[in-house]
Design a protein around this motif. Structure first.
Motif, mmCIF file in Angstrom:
data_model
loop_
_atom_site.group_PDB
_atom_site.id
_atom_site.type_symbol
_atom_site.label_atom_id
_atom_site.label_comp_id
_atom_site.label_asym_id
_atom_site.label_seq_id
_atom_site.Cartn_x
_atom_site.Cartn_y
_atom_site.Cartn_z
ATOM 1 N N MET A 1 0.814 -1.193 0.000
ATOM 2 C CA MET A 1 0.000 0.000 0.000
ATOM 3 C C MET A 1 0.859 1.260 0.000
ATOM 4 N N THR A 2 2.167 1.115 0.001
ATOM 5 C CA THR A 2 3.049 2.272 0.044
ATOM 6 C C THR A 2 3.065 3.047 -1.260
ATOM 7 N N ASP A 3 2.525 2.479 -2.346
ATOM 8 C CA ASP A 3 2.541 3.185 -3.614
ATOM 9 C C ASP A 3 1.318 4.079 -3.804
ATOM 10 N N GLN A 4 0.396 4.116 -2.842
ATOM 11 C CA GLN A 4 -0.779 4.985 -2.953
ATOM 12 C C GLN A 4 -0.386 6.434 -2.730
ATOM 13 N N LYS A 5 -1.123 7.311 -3.345
ATOM 14 C CA LYS A 5 -0.905 8.737 -3.163
ATOM 15 C C LYS A 5 -1.388 9.162 -1.780
ATOM 16 N N HIS A 6 -0.775 10.224 -1.265
ATOM 17 C CA HIS A 6 -1.119 10.713 0.069
ATOM 18 C C HIS A 6 -2.578 11.160 0.170
ATOM 19 N N THR A 7 -3.107 11.736 -0.896
ATOM 20 C CA THR A 7 -4.499 12.195 -0.838
ATOM 21 C C THR A 7 -5.477 11.030 -0.763
ATOM 22 N N VAL A 8 -5.173 9.940 -1.458
ATOM 23 C CA VAL A 8 -6.054 8.770 -1.428
ATOM 24 C C VAL A 8 -6.057 8.158 -0.030
ATOM 25 N N VAL A 9 -4.881 8.032 0.555
ATOM 26 C CA VAL A 9 -4.777 7.464 1.905
ATOM 27 C C VAL A 9 -5.531 8.342 2.897
ATOM 28 N N TRP A 10 -5.313 9.652 2.836
ATOM 29 C CA TRP A 10 -5.965 10.552 3.782
ATOM 30 C C TRP A 10 -7.478 10.589 3.558
ATOM 31 N N ASP A 11 -7.928 10.569 2.313
ATOM 32 C CA ASP A 11 -9.370 10.545 2.037
ATOM 33 C C ASP A 11 -10.017 9.282 2.592
ATOM 34 N N ASN A 12 -9.337 8.151 2.480
ATOM 35 C CA ASN A 12 -9.860 6.907 3.059
ATOM 36 C C ASN A 12 -9.947 7.012 4.580
ATOM 37 N N CYS A 13 -8.948 7.629 5.182
ATOM 38 C CA CYS A 13 -8.973 7.832 6.637
ATOM 39 C C CYS A 13 -10.120 8.763 7.030
ATOM 40 N N LEU A 14 -10.298 9.828 6.263
ATOM 41 C CA LEU A 14 -11.354 10.792 6.576
ATOM 42 C C LEU A 14 -12.742 10.170 6.512
ATOM 43 N N GLN A 15 -12.953 9.253 5.590
ATOM 44 C CA GLN A 15 -14.256 8.590 5.495
ATOM 45 C C GLN A 15 -14.563 7.812 6.771
ATOM 46 N N ILE A 16 -13.565 7.154 7.317
ATOM 47 C CA ILE A 16 -13.763 6.383 8.550
ATOM 48 C C ILE A 16 -13.931 7.320 9.740
ATOM 49 N N ILE A 17 -13.094 8.354 9.813
ATOM 50 C CA ILE A 17 -13.161 9.304 10.930
ATOM 51 C C ILE A 17 -14.505 10.011 10.945
ATOM 52 N N GLN A 18 -14.996 10.380 9.777
ATOM 53 C CA GLN A 18 -16.263 11.103 9.678
ATOM 54 C C GLN A 18 -17.426 10.287 10.244
ATOM 55 N N ASP A 19 -17.351 8.978 10.140
ATOM 56 C CA ASP A 19 -18.410 8.116 10.669
ATOM 57 C C ASP A 19 -18.339 7.964 12.185
#
Length: 135
Positions: free
Chosen positions: A1-19
């Motif tokens: 998963m280290t090849d993912q862009k920083h925005t994709v990783v953070w957006d995925n985190c934000l979706q979980i945090i928002q819930d």
């Protein structure tokens, strides 16, 4: 998963945090955060101030850590960049109105040099008490 862009990783985190937090908290504390980079399972986020970083550490670090480990993996780490705002970007606004500001004169009631004692209650008479009284 280290090849993912920083925005994709953070957006995925934000979706979980928002819930998991109230919408007002999410808007206040997570909307201003920007993902800066993601390298070797280390996500670097940019926060507006050091106070902001401290608040996240005190109130949301457990949620952020669990979320980041869920999205990235067990060896996920978080780093902060504190955004520095310089005064060079400040905008100077012109003074409103052209009226000169002056203090109004206030009458001083007792200019003779004698001031009334603020601890004396008007109408009360002072009594003389014999200090040699026995109980």
């Amino acid at each position: 998963m280290t090849d993912q862009k920083h925005t994709v990783v953070w957006d995925n985190c934000l979706q979980i945090i928002q819930d998991n937090i109230p919408p007002s908290s999410f808007k206040t504390w997570f909307d201003p955060i920007k993902a800066v980079k993601f390298y070797n399972s280390i996500l670097t986020i940019e926060v507006p101030s050091d106070f902001f970083r401290e608040y996240l550490e005190e109130h949301f670090i457990e949620l952020i850590g669990k979320t980041l480990r869920r999205v990235v993996g067990r060896d996920a780490k978080l780093e902060y960049n504190v955004r520095v705002v310089s005064n060079e970007d400040a905008v100077t606004l012109p003074q409103q109105g052209t009226q000169e500001l002056t203090n109004k004169s206030v009458p001083f009631p007792n200019q003779a040099g004698t001031f009334a004692n603020p601890f004396v209650i008007p109408g009360l008479q002072q009594r003389q008490i014999d200090p040699q009284l026995n109980p």
